[in-house]
Motif scaffolding. Structure first.
Motif, short mmCIF file in Angstrom:
data_model
loop_
_atom_site.label_atom_id
_atom_site.label_comp_id
_atom_site.label_asym_id
_atom_site.label_seq_id
_atom_site.Cartn_x
_atom_site.Cartn_y
_atom_site.Cartn_z
N UNK A 24 0.84 -1.20 0.00
CA UNK A 24 0.00 0.00 0.00
C UNK A 24 0.87 1.24 0.00
N UNK A 25 1.19 1.81 -1.17
CA UNK A 25 2.05 3.00 -1.23
C UNK A 25 1.22 4.28 -1.24
N UNK A 26 1.09 4.94 -0.12
CA UNK A 26 0.19 6.09 -0.02
C UNK A 26 0.97 7.36 0.28
N UNK A 27 0.58 8.43 -0.40
CA UNK A 27 1.17 9.73 -0.12
C UNK A 27 0.83 10.17 1.29
N UNK A 47 -11.60 11.92 3.35
CA UNK A 47 -10.24 11.46 3.63
C UNK A 47 -10.28 10.06 4.23
N UNK A 48 -9.48 9.18 3.66
CA UNK A 48 -9.35 7.82 4.18
C UNK A 48 -7.99 7.67 4.84
N UNK A 49 -7.97 7.04 5.95
CA UNK A 49 -6.69 6.78 6.59
C UNK A 49 -5.94 5.73 5.77
N UNK A 50 -4.62 5.81 5.74
CA UNK A 50 -3.85 4.80 5.00
C UNK A 50 -4.17 3.38 5.45
N UNK A 51 -4.39 3.18 6.76
CA UNK A 51 -4.67 1.84 7.25
C UNK A 51 -6.00 1.32 6.71
N UNK A 52 -7.01 2.21 6.64
CA UNK A 52 -8.31 1.79 6.10
C UNK A 52 -8.18 1.43 4.62
N UNK A 53 -7.42 2.21 3.88
CA UNK A 53 -7.21 1.92 2.46
C UNK A 53 -6.46 0.59 2.30
N UNK A 54 -5.48 0.37 3.18
CA UNK A 54 -4.70 -0.86 3.10
C UNK A 54 -5.55 -2.07 3.46
N UNK A 316 -18.92 1.22 9.31
CA UNK A 316 -17.56 1.29 8.76
C UNK A 316 -16.93 2.63 9.07
N UNK A 317 -15.65 2.61 9.38
CA UNK A 317 -14.95 3.84 9.75
C UNK A 317 -14.88 4.84 8.59
N UNK A 318 -14.99 4.34 7.35
CA UNK A 318 -14.94 5.21 6.17
C UNK A 318 -16.30 5.38 5.52
N UNK A 319 -17.37 5.31 6.32
CA UNK A 319 -18.72 5.37 5.77
C UNK A 319 -18.96 6.62 4.93
N UNK A 320 -18.48 7.76 5.39
CA UNK A 320 -18.70 9.01 4.65
C UNK A 320 -17.93 9.02 3.33
N UNK A 321 -16.69 8.55 3.35
CA UNK A 321 -15.90 8.51 2.12
C UNK A 321 -16.50 7.52 1.13
N UNK A 322 -16.99 6.38 1.62
CA UNK A 322 -17.64 5.40 0.76
C UNK A 322 -18.89 5.99 0.13
N UNK A 323 -19.64 6.75 0.92
CA UNK A 323 -20.84 7.41 0.42
C UNK A 323 -20.49 8.33 -0.75
#
Length: 466
Positions: A24-27, A47-54, A316-323
């Motif tokens: 997971x290579x994230x800026x 905004x998604x945390x790198x860990x959530x994206x990974x 889910x912790x990224x519910x808003x970003x998923x929306x």
């Protein structure tokens, strides 16, 4: 179960034996600000945390049953044009790949063809990016001919973009007859031409699918059954909710992209009205554009829907970003996101929230921007809130519809049958002398045939329910 048919397939057997490393290579957050050179800033809520994206890309890799032997989350200050990663990180990964004996490296990013080729040379292993991974999953999950056509078309579009002249084995010149490309045509040109020919045939086949779907939709429009489409982020619980509402047995697993091919079932609402419920493929962040394009024929079910249920994993912790990701795809399909009458948010997985979190979610729903279009909190797994959802679906569909009271002679069985076929029969009673009283509900555009057929036997009245 539908998902079990592929368990013994050679493709899955090979995948289970493939030793893979997930990267997971994230800026870093500073690099994603507007002044950064490598990324575009997202709204704060997205905004998604790198860990959530990974965690998400690990879920995608697990969906292929790969043998994940190593996983690495990397923070980048910038993206290198040649290899995406810096020289030091490439060397570090190369050593780790050797130690783990990994054959495949999954990069959770979009790699250019040159970056992919350079990484494969430097790492000594096959490299695929996020798009390639999603395409692979879609290819394994397609069950119908239509789904297979759509996935193949997307895959060929992706492969075509990977044909770069830097691959020396594709630069061989070849002779040939005029209809095979002519003398002096390079192998890369021949391969690109063959890919384009296959893509053209697939597009023609999909055009036929689109025409067939159009005929099916016209047939459904001739019958007064509203269409309800379930949309949402992958693994939000759409299929579980679909099964709960329709008592169907569509594959529903805690797995990304468990559903790929669309499924239609009828559903009877509390007052007896019938609707058609459509379960669709889940969306995901950075969904490849070629997949959105290829699946447009399938997603047109959503465009035709009378009501769209946006199913969200509210736990889910990224519910808003998923929306936001789902809304972006819907907007790309041409759906007016400001049409709140047509879109109903369903906040699923309430069973994963404790009492305090559930109370907070309900409070947020009550304070929704539009009091008449509040989200519905449900648990598709336990059934919590589903009755409320069904009542809200019925109320939404009833808005703007017309009610008629019709009196029929006892011998007019043909008329009664016609009403059952072409309207929503809300109530029916029979007098002692056999006279039939029927209350029906229809959309305004379907009112004229009823008025013409029943004339003096019909009384129009106001109200939404009978």
């Amino acid at each position: 179960m539908p998902g079990e048919s592929n368990k013994g397939s050679p493709a899955l057997t090979r995948a289970a034996k493939t030793r893979a490393m997930v990267v997971g290579p994230y800026l870093n957050q500073r690099a994603t600000q507007p002044h950064g050179r490598s990324a575009v800033a997202l709204p704060e809520k997205a905004f998604r945390s790198p860990q959530a994206r990974f965690d998400e890309v690990l879920g995608l890799a697990e969906a292929l049953d790969l043998d994940i032997v190593d996983q690495r989350l990397l923070t980048l200050a910038e993206i290198k044009p040649s290899t995406f990663l810096g020289t030091g990180k490439v060397a570090e990964l190369g050593e780790a790949i050797k130690a783990a004996e990994a054959e495949l490296v999954i990069m959770d990013c979009a790699l250019s063809p040159v970056q992919q080729r350079n990484l494969e040379k430097a790492l000594g292993a096959k490299v695929i990016d996020r798009t390639g991974l999603i395409l692979e999953i879609f290819g394994r999950r397609a069950r119908t001919r239509e789904g297979s056509l759509q996935v193949e078309l997307a895959h060929l579009a992706y492969q075509k973009s990977r044909l770069v002249r830097s691959w020396t084995h594709l630069e061989r010149q070849r002779g040939g007859f005029g209809f095979l490309g002519g003398p002096g045509e390079t192998q890369i040109e021949a391969d690109r031409r063959l890919l384009q020919e296959r893509m053209t045939r697939l597009e023609q086949d999909l055009a036929g699918v689109k025409r067939t779907r159009g005929l099916h939709r016209k047939t459904r429009r001739d019958v007064p059954y509203p269409i309800i489409a379930l949309v949402g982020y992958t693994n939000a619980g759409k299929s579980t909710l679909f099964n709960r509402l329709t008592e169907a047995d569509v594959l529903a697993q805690n797995m990304l992209f468990a559903t790929l091919d669309p499924t239609l079932r009828s559903l009877t609402l509390p007052h007896g009205a019938k609707v058609i419920l459509s379960d669709t493929v889940g969306f995901i962040s950075d969904l490849p554009t070629m997949l959105v394009s290829a699946f447009r024929a399938t997603l047109e079910e959503v465009l035709e829907a009378d009501l769209i249920l946006h199913v969200r994993d509210i736990a889910h912790q990224d519910a808003e970003a998923q929306c936001q990701d789902v809304e972006s795809v819907l907007a790309e399909l041409g759906i007016d996101m400001a049409d709140e009458q047509r879109i109903l948010e369903v906040w699923n997985k309430a069973d994963l929230l404790d009492e305090e979190a559930q109370a907070a979610a309900l409070n947020n729903a009550r304070r929704w921007k539009n009091a008449e279009n509040q989200p519905i909190l449900v648990s598709a797994l336990t059934g919590q809130g589903v009755a409320t959802l069904e009542a809200e679906i019925e109320a939404r569909l009833a808005r703007g519809r017309l009610l008629f009271d019709i009196t029929l002679d006892p011998a007019n069985g043909e008329g009664l049958h016609w009403l059952h076929e072409h309207t929503e029969v809300m109530h029916k009673s029979i007098d002692e002398d056999g006279t039939i009283h029927v209350s029906v509900r229809v959309a305004p555009e379907r009112a004229e045939p009823i008025k013409r057929r029943f004339g003096a036997m019909l009384v129009e009245r106001e109200g939404l329910t009978a």
